[in-house]
Structure formats: structure tokens, C-alpha cells
Design an enzyme around this catalytic site. Structure first.
Site, short mmCIF file in Angstrom:
data_model
loop_
_atom_site.label_atom_id
_atom_site.label_comp_id
_atom_site.label_asym_id
_atom_site.label_seq_id
_atom_site.Cartn_x
_atom_site.Cartn_y
_atom_site.Cartn_z
N HIS A 56 0.82 -1.21 0.00
CA HIS A 56 0.00 0.00 0.00
C HIS A 56 0.86 1.27 0.00
CE1 HIS A 56 -3.26 -2.70 0.81
NE2 HIS A 56 -2.79 -3.03 1.99
N HIS A 218 -7.31 -4.35 -0.82
CA HIS A 218 -6.72 -5.67 -1.09
C HIS A 218 -7.43 -6.35 -2.25
CE1 HIS A 218 -6.26 -4.83 3.27
NE2 HIS A 218 -5.01 -5.14 3.01
#
Length: 330
Positions: A56, A218
Site C-alpha cells: 500500500h 486488497h
């Protein structure tokens, strides 16, 4: 899939070694997976610690530095860091004024940060936790009970980090962080799936002519799939979804965030549409941030996060910050 890696097993360690070489202002423990601002602990200051699965970036290690996080704990790709990392980070940055854990609402993160808080307190470190759960797309998802934590994490870490930098006590820093979370909402859109190094292929299927409205960071399912939409149509859907839940009464800070593979050319064009929708809804925009800040590996797409602010929150947002990924005022 082509990736700029050596082998999947060393992706995180290799990235941390590269970060250490690029940013001497940070102390990067590659083996133990902890990134700390080099001047920590800072006397008389509360310390913010966050972390989560890698993939991320720049969240979270890219936000370590004066005015933001004191330390970050990167886990494996899309996998929570372990309590030992968090305790080690807390011990490295605690000046005696306490530590605030900033936790995104994913089950592994929540459980591990809770355990770490208990272990740290056994070592004499005062700890408070704030949970970030800003995603309005879905209530429960593959990795969460309740709303997912996404773009508002940046707002919480920046604004609460500024309060800590000013010398505010732990209770006040935690209260500011919770207020920011309560004042923030996000909505994400995927134009393509992401690919983890270990799998080497897309984590979910998304036909070329479709997009996922409300995707998680995700690749978790969102609200619905539709045929490809224009930038303006996506902005209409995403901003209305956020505003229908947030209902701000004053100005907002807007984050137009890329998921990792969307060019800035497209993000700035999308921001123009976001600003249009906000204007049509009568929402004044105090500040805007555009770029890749809370990503999902190589996913093409975007997210919109709005934070309703008052004078205090806006002042803390504007306060100086110096991190690898966010810096102004210094």
C-alpha cells in the site's frame, strides 16, 4: 506478470533496504521490519505508530518523520505485521509521554495491535489506539468486521501527528485522531485487479470492459460491477456515495488517491470531476491532495476521501511535515 523484483520471498526486505539507502533521516531495521524517524524518541512528545501489510506504499513507512508518524511496521504483502514489531517500534519511540497506535480496520491488524498494546503496557509504555474505518462502500468485507480502513488513515496520521508534534498530551492526540476518523469517508474504484508477487497473477478477475465500484485496497469486492464509465460518471457515483454518508456542514479536505497504476494525468482529470461534483453539492473544498498515497500494488483505479474540517483540524493539516511521501512547510 512482469515485476521489478528478485524473488517474491524478499520483496519487502529489498524495498526496506532501498528505503534505507534513499532516506538517511530514517532508521530502517530490515530484519525486524521497523522504520523509525532517526531523532526518536523526541523528548516531551507523544509518538504515533502505525503499520499494516506491504503493498500500500507509501502507506505507512513513507509517512514516518516530523509532523506525522514516529514509526511504522510493515508486514508481508497484504499481511498484518506481528505484535513483536509493534512493541519494538513503541519502545524505540516512546519518550515517556505515551504512544498512539493508528490501526486500519482489518481483522489481523486489529488483533495484533491490541495484543501489542497489552504487551507494551506491561513494559511500562502508555498506549492508546484509534481505529480507522472510513470506507462507505460496504459494511463487512473479506478481512473486516465493519467498515474498512482506507484513505482516512493519511488524514489521521497527518493531523494527529501534527498535534503530537506541538506537544499535545496523549489523550488529546488520541481525541484528535478519533475526530478525524469520524469526520472522514472514502470510496474506491478499481479499473483492473492487482497482482501480488507471491501469486504472480491477478488476485481477482475483472473483465476489460468493466469496473468495480467500492473495491477494497486488497481487491475485496465492492458494491457492484458496471460497464466502464467516464471519469465524470465515476466521480458522480463516488462523491455522492461519500457525501450521502458524511453530510459535511462546512469545508472539507479532499484526497484524490491513485491505487498504484493510474497516471497522474488521469488522476488530475478525475480531480477536476470530483471538484465539479462537490461544487454542485455546495461543499467548499479547503485543501486538495492528488496522488498515489494509499495504494494496492499495481491496481489501476482511484479513491476519494473527504474529511470535514474545522479551524483546528485545518491548522493541524497545514502544519509542517517532513516525510518521504508528504512534506510541506519546512
Amino acid at each position: 506478470m512482469k515485476m521489478l523484483i528478485n524473488v517474491p520471498e524478499t520483496v519487502v526486505a529489498d524495498a526496506l533496504r532501498g528505503m534505507a539507502a534513499a532516506h538517511p533521516e530514517l532508521t530502517v531495521d530490515v530484519e525486524r521490519r521497523v522504520v523509525v524517524r532517526r531523532d526518536a524518541p523526541v523528548a516531551g512528545r507523544v509518538a504515533l505508530v502505525s503499520g499494516g501489510g506491504s503493498g500500500h506504499e507509501p502507506l505507512h513507512a513513507g509517512f514516518v518523520g516530523p509532523g506525522m508518524l514516529a514509526a511504522a511496521c510493515p508486514g508481508e504483502v497484504f499481511t498484518s505485521p506481528v505484535p513483536d514489531q509493534m512493541v519494538r517500534a513503541a519502545a524505540a519511540v516512546d519518550s515517556g509521554q505515551g504512544v498512539l497506535f493508528v490501526v486500519k480496520n482489518y481483522t489481523g491488524d486489529v488483533l495484533n495491535f491490541e495484543m501489542a498494546a497489552e504487551l507494551a503496557e506491561e513494559e511500562g509504555i502508555r498506549v492508546q489506539r484509534v481505529l480507522v474505518n472510513d470506507d462507505v462502500a460496504v459494511t463487512d468485507s473479506l478481512y473486516t468486521a465493519g467498515r474498512r480502513g482506507t484513505g482516512a488513515t493519511l488524514f489521521v496520521e497527518k493531523i494527529a501527528g501534527a498535534a503530537a508534534e506541538e506537544g499535545a498530551p496523549l489523550d488529546h492526540v488520541a481525541a484528535v485522531a478519533r475526530r478525524v476518523n469520524e469526520s472522514s469517508r472514502s470510496f474506491g474504484v478499481a479499473l483492473s485487479p492487482c497482482t501480488t508477487p507471491a501469486k504472480g497473477s491477478p488476485t481477482f478477475e475483472l473483465p476489460p470492459g468493466e469496473l468495480e465500484l467500492g473495491v477494497g485496497i486488497h481487491g475485496e469486492p465492492g458494491r457492484e460491477r458496471r460497464p466502464m464509465m467516464t471519469s465524470g460518471e465515476i466521480a458522480d457515483f463516488a462523491v455522492h456515495a461519500v457525501l450521502d454518508d458524511l453530510e459535511p456542514r462546512g469545508p472539507v479536505i479532499a484526497l484524490v488517491n491513485g491505487m498504484g497504476a493510474t497516471p497522474l494525468l488521469e488522476l488530475y482529470g478525475f480531480n477536476a470531476e470530483v471538484q465539479r461534483v462537490l461544487g454542485e453539492r455546495g461543499v467548499p473544498v479547503a485543501r486538495t491532495l492528488v496522488g498515489n498515497y494509499v495504494t494496492s500494488l499495481d491496481m489501476a483505479g482511484c479513491s476519494v476521501t473527504l474529511c470535514a474540517v474545522d479551524e483546528e483540524l485545518l491548522r493541524l493539516w497545514d502544519a509542517p511535515v517532513s516525510t518521504p511521501a508528504l512534506r510541506w512547510g519546512r
